[in-house]
Scaffold this motif. Structure first.
Motif, PDB file in Angstrom:
ATOM      1  N   CYS A  15       2.183  -4.128   0.862  1.00 45.97           N
ATOM      2  CA  CYS A  15       2.256  -3.092  -0.180  1.00 45.97           C
ATOM      3  C   CYS A  15       3.038  -1.851   0.266  1.00 45.97           C
ATOM      4  O   CYS A  15       3.439  -1.049  -0.571  1.00 45.97           O
ATOM      5  CB  CYS A  15       0.850  -2.688  -0.624  1.00 45.97           C
ATOM      6  SG  CYS A  15      -0.098  -1.761   0.614  1.00 45.97           S
ATOM      7  N   LEU A  16       3.222  -1.680   1.564  1.00 49.19           N
ATOM      8  CA  LEU A  16       3.943  -0.560   2.164  1.00 49.19           C
ATOM      9  C   LEU A  16       3.233   0.785   2.020  1.00 49.19           C
ATOM     10  O   LEU A  16       3.833   1.843   2.256  1.00 49.19           O
ATOM     11  CB  LEU A  16       5.382  -0.460   1.643  1.00 49.19           C
ATOM     12  CG  LEU A  16       6.247  -1.701   1.781  1.00 49.19           C
ATOM     13  CD1 LEU A  16       7.658  -1.424   1.285  1.00 49.19           C
ATOM     14  CD2 LEU A  16       6.269  -2.211   3.212  1.00 49.19           C
ATOM     15  N   SER A  17       1.953   0.772   1.682  1.00 46.11           N
ATOM     16  CA  SER A  17       1.193   2.027   1.612  1.00 46.11           C
ATOM     17  C   SER A  17       1.189   2.729   2.962  1.00 46.11           C
ATOM     18  O   SER A  17       1.244   3.956   3.030  1.00 46.11           O
ATOM     19  CB  SER A  17      -0.248   1.762   1.174  1.00 46.11           C
ATOM     20  OG  SER A  17      -0.295   1.340  -0.167  1.00 46.11           O
ATOM     21  N   ILE A  37       5.802   3.608  11.131  1.00 43.21           N
ATOM     22  CA  ILE A  37       5.230   2.268  11.107  1.00 43.21           C
ATOM     23  C   ILE A  37       6.086   1.452  10.145  1.00 43.21           C
ATOM     24  O   ILE A  37       6.581   1.994   9.153  1.00 43.21           O
ATOM     25  CB  ILE A  37       3.739   2.263  10.686  1.00 43.21           C
ATOM     26  CG1 ILE A  37       3.126   0.870  10.833  1.00 43.21           C
ATOM     27  CG2 ILE A  37       3.544   2.826   9.283  1.00 43.21           C
ATOM     28  CD1 ILE A  37       1.607   0.846  10.743  1.00 43.21           C
ATOM     29  N   LYS A  38       6.291   0.220  10.456  1.00 39.87           N
ATOM     30  CA  LYS A  38       7.108  -0.647   9.608  1.00 39.87           C
ATOM     31  C   LYS A  38       6.326  -1.913   9.295  1.00 39.87           C
ATOM     32  O   LYS A  38       5.481  -2.343  10.083  1.00 39.87           O
ATOM     33  CB  LYS A  38       8.419  -1.042  10.314  1.00 39.87           C
ATOM     34  CG  LYS A  38       9.291   0.130  10.698  1.00 39.87           C
ATOM     35  CD  LYS A  38       9.859   0.832   9.497  1.00 39.87           C
ATOM     36  CE  LYS A  38      10.752   1.992   9.903  1.00 39.87           C
ATOM     37  NZ  LYS A  38      11.125   2.828   8.798  1.00 39.87           N
ATOM     38  N   CYS A 122      -1.584   6.000   8.206  1.00 33.03           N
ATOM     39  CA  CYS A 122      -1.375   4.595   7.841  1.00 33.03           C
ATOM     40  C   CYS A 122      -2.709   3.864   7.689  1.00 33.03           C
ATOM     41  O   CYS A 122      -2.895   3.096   6.749  1.00 33.03           O
ATOM     42  CB  CYS A 122      -0.491   3.886   8.872  1.00 33.03           C
ATOM     43  SG  CYS A 122      -1.131   3.894  10.561  1.00 33.03           S
ATOM     44  N   ALA A 123      -3.639   4.111   8.612  1.00 35.35           N
ATOM     45  CA  ALA A 123      -4.948   3.451   8.554  1.00 35.35           C
ATOM     46  C   ALA A 123      -5.746   3.941   7.347  1.00 35.35           C
ATOM     47  O   ALA A 123      -6.409   3.152   6.669  1.00 35.35           O
ATOM     48  CB  ALA A 123      -5.727   3.689   9.841  1.00 35.35           C
ATOM     49  N   GLU A 124      -5.661   5.241   7.091  1.00 36.32           N
ATOM     50  CA  GLU A 124      -6.389   5.801   5.947  1.00 36.32           C
ATOM     51  C   GLU A 124      -5.854   5.274   4.627  1.00 36.32           C
ATOM     52  O   GLU A 124      -6.600   5.111   3.667  1.00 36.32           O
ATOM     53  CB  GLU A 124      -6.332   7.327   5.982  1.00 36.32           C
ATOM     54  CG  GLU A 124      -7.131   7.918   7.131  1.00 36.32           C
ATOM     55  CD  GLU A 124      -7.045   9.435   7.202  1.00 36.32           C
ATOM     56  OE1 GLU A 124      -6.587  10.079   6.233  1.00 36.32           O
ATOM     57  OE2 GLU A 124      -7.449   9.981   8.246  1.00 36.32           O
ATOM     58  N   ALA A 125      -4.558   4.982   4.570  1.00 35.15           N
ATOM     59  CA  ALA A 125      -3.933   4.541   3.320  1.00 35.15           C
ATOM     60  C   ALA A 125      -4.007   3.038   3.091  1.00 35.15           C
ATOM     61  O   ALA A 125      -3.823   2.584   1.960  1.00 35.15           O
ATOM     62  CB  ALA A 125      -2.467   4.972   3.300  1.00 35.15           C
TER      63      ALA A 125
END
Length: 160
Positions: A15-17, A37-38, A122-125
Motif C-alpha cells: 500500500c506504500l503507507s 523506507i522502500k 512507517c511502523a505507526e502507519a
C-alpha cells in the motif's frame, strides 16, 4: 533495551503507507521518492517487501564515513546521518551491503533511516502490522547469540 524495526513481508500489501509516512515525517510531503523506507515489488511473484536500514551492530556505513557524519543515537541506537557534517561523498552508500543509504541530489547529502527518534512513522502507519517496532530481544537476537556461543563463538581464553 533498544528496539528495532521488525518487518514481516507476508503481511505487506504494497500500500506504500510506510513510504508516505516516512516522507511526510522527514520532509512534510507525501512523496515516495523521498522516503527512507522502500517497498520492493517482486513483479514475478506479486510479493511486496518493505526494506530500510537494519541499524547493523557492525555499522559499516558509520566506520566508512571519512568525516564522521554518521553517529549512534544514544537513546534509540540508530545510526544517524548529520546533514550538517555530511559532505556527500557517498562512501557510506558503497559500504552498506544492503543498499539502504540513499544520496539525495537536492541536498547533495545522504539519508538513511533514523528510527524517527524512537517513534518510526512507517511502523505507526502500517495498516497490516507488516512493520512493527519491537524490543530487539524479541527478534531472537539473544537466542541466536546463545546458539553461536554453543558453536564456538566465545572469546579465546586468556593465556596464563
Amino acid at each position: 533495551m533498544h528496539k528495532v524495526l521488525h518487518i514481516d513481508p507476508a503481511k505487506c500489501t504494497g500500500c506504500l503507507s510506510c513510504e508516505m509516512a516516512c516522507s511526510y515525517e522527514h520532509f512534510g510531503v507525501f512523496a515516495t521518492s523521498k522516503s527512507r523506507i522502500k517497498v520492493f515489488d517482486f513483479h514475478h511473484t506479486g510479493r511486496k517487501v518493505p526494506y530500510t536500514c537494519t541499524q547493523c551492530d557492525e555499522a559499516w556505513c558509520l566506520h566508512a564515513c571519512p568525516v564522521e557524519a554518521i553517529t549512534v543515537d544514544k537513546v534509540t541506537g540508530a545510526k544517524v546521518v548529520s546533514e550538517a557534517t555530511c559532505v556527500g561523498c557517498k562512501v557510506c552508500t558503497i559500504a552498506c551491503p544492503f543498499g539502504t543509504i540513499n544520496y539525495v541530489a537536492e541536498t547533495g547529502k545522504v539519508q538513511k533511516c533514523d528510527l524517527c527518534g524512537g517513534q518510526p512513522a512507517c511502523a505507526e502507519a502500517c495498516p497490516t502490522g507488516a512493520i512493527t517496532y519491537i524490543d530487539a530481544n524479541w527478534t531472537g537476537l539473544a537466542r541466536m547469540q546463545q546458539w553461536a556461543d554453543k558453536l564456538g563463538n566465545q572469546s579465546a581464553p586468556a593465556a596464563a
